[in-house]
Design an enzyme around this catalytic site. Structure first.
Site, PDB file in Angstrom:
ATOM      1  NE  ARG A 231      -4.202  -1.518  -0.060  1.00 64.54           N
ATOM      2  CZ  ARG A 231      -4.259  -2.522  -0.905  1.00 64.54           C
ATOM      3  NH1 ARG A 231      -3.216  -2.777  -1.696  1.00 64.54           N
ATOM      4  NH2 ARG A 231      -5.327  -3.293  -0.976  1.00 64.54           N
ATOM      5  CD  GLU A 260      -2.316   2.890  -5.853  1.00 65.71           C
ATOM      6  OE1 GLU A 260      -3.125   2.067  -6.293  1.00 65.71           O
ATOM      7  OE2 GLU A 260      -1.168   2.588  -5.464  1.00 65.71           O
ATOM      8  CG  HIS A 292      -1.979  -1.255  -7.612  1.00 69.68           C
ATOM      9  ND1 HIS A 292      -2.405  -0.505  -6.532  1.00 69.68           N
ATOM     10  CD2 HIS A 292      -2.146  -2.553  -7.235  1.00 69.68           C
ATOM     11  CE1 HIS A 292      -2.803  -1.310  -5.567  1.00 69.68           C
ATOM     12  NE2 HIS A 292      -2.659  -2.566  -5.970  1.00 69.68           N
TER      13      HIS A 292
END
Length: 326
Positions: A231, A260, A292
């Site tokens: 994270r 993000e 990601h």
């Protein structure tokens, strides 16, 4: 049961259609829009919403969902830090997740970041395409014999341990729930001071927010490699920039980023990036960022779709909830 999917991407829709099409009692509608305070009204007439990591499921959104009659939040991911669980409980909304879709997918991506940074294959690729075969500037190092610190040793962390053991690395683990295995269990300070490579695999909560900050960097070896596929807010981005400028941080591999939600999973190639911190981070030549995609394998997407279907069926049929967060 009617489910509204938010933040739907073209790449994932076929996997969900393949799973859900066999069960006509569950109807699905896909929205490209992210769930937030402005788009929550799209959930009108639905029994459940299905959300991803960057959807906003705060108290305001949950109140809106409850007023619309939505009784279930299905997370098609493992993390649930973007959901206000207190608000969900207050409105009697069930929250379910996909706890483990493919730990190996994320672990393998983590090693890919390590190897790319250590052996500079991304730079070599660009050179060779220009007929430049000069090796100067491409000197790397072995993973064999290095000390790798893993913060958080759940299923992904354990998968990473198995891979790194194959490389002959010495593995340190910091996790209050870790049990003895092919690694050494230690405390956070010892891991920070001894590791050549540090990889983050812990959840984001009030205890781990900005776990890696200026104080943590001060304890690390000069030139340490840091990898984050967990994270974004586990890292203090400004502290990372300072550590890169002083060369305390020799390599940084990110598959996640603190802000993000405004960047990832979208094409911004025709826009000017307004995030000055992100622009500064990617300006360093020893920083590698992917958007990601650690989870992004055929196996993982299949498992995400199947588990999301299972969660929906258990709600629909009044069964015991296997993957309930709340």
């Amino acid at each position: 049961m009617n489910i509204a999917f938010f933040s739907t991407q073209k790449y994932e829709q076929p996997f969900f259609e393949r799973s859900f099409s066999k069960h006509p009692q569950i109807e699905v509608c896909y929205f490209e829009q992210a769930l937030n305070e402005q788009t929550a009204l799209l959930a009108k007439g639905f029994d459940a919403v299905c959300v991803f990591v960057n959807d906003t499921v705060n108290a305001v959104v949950i109140e809106q969902l409850a007023e619309l009659g939505v009784g279930t939040i299905l997370l098609r991911c493992a993390g649930f830090n973007n959901v206000d669980l207190v608000a969900a409980k207050a409105h009697n909304i069930k929250v379910l997740r996909v706890p483990a879709y493919s730990p190996e997918a994320v672990a393998e991506h983590c090693v890919a970041l390590m190897l790319t940074l250590s052996r500079k294959t991304h730079k070599a690729y660009n050179r060779v395409r220009e007929d430049n075969f000069d090796l100067n500037g491409l000197l790397g190092f072995n993973l064999h014999g290095k000390t790798v610190g893993i913060i958080g040793c759940g299923k992904i962390g354990l998968a990473l341990c198995k891979i790194l053991n194959g490389f002959g690395a010495h593995i340190l683990v910091c996790d209050p729930y870790a049990t003895p295995d092919d690694y050494t269990i230690t405390d956070l300070d010892s891991l920070l001071t001894q590791s050549d490579i540090i990889s983050l695999h812990c959840p984001l909560n009030e205890h781990t927010h900005h776990l890696i900050n200026d104080d943590a960097f001060n304890k690390m070896k000069p030139g340490v490699m840091l990898i984050n596929t967990s994270r974004g807010a586990l890292l203090n981005s400004k502290a990372c920039i300072n550590a890169l400028k002083t060369k305390k941080l020799g390599y940084l591999g990110l598959d996640v980023y603190e802000q993000e939600s405004e960047l990832f999973f979208k094409n911004h190639s025709d826009e000017i990036n307004q995030d000055d911190i992100f622009s500064r981070l990617v300006s360093f030549k020893n920083v590698l960022v992917t958007g990601h995609q650690g989870f992004f394998t055929q196996e993982a997407l299949t498992e995400i779709a199947n588990t999301t279907l299972q969660n929906a069926q258990e709600i629909n049929q009044g069964k015991q909830l296997t993957n309930e967060v709340l």
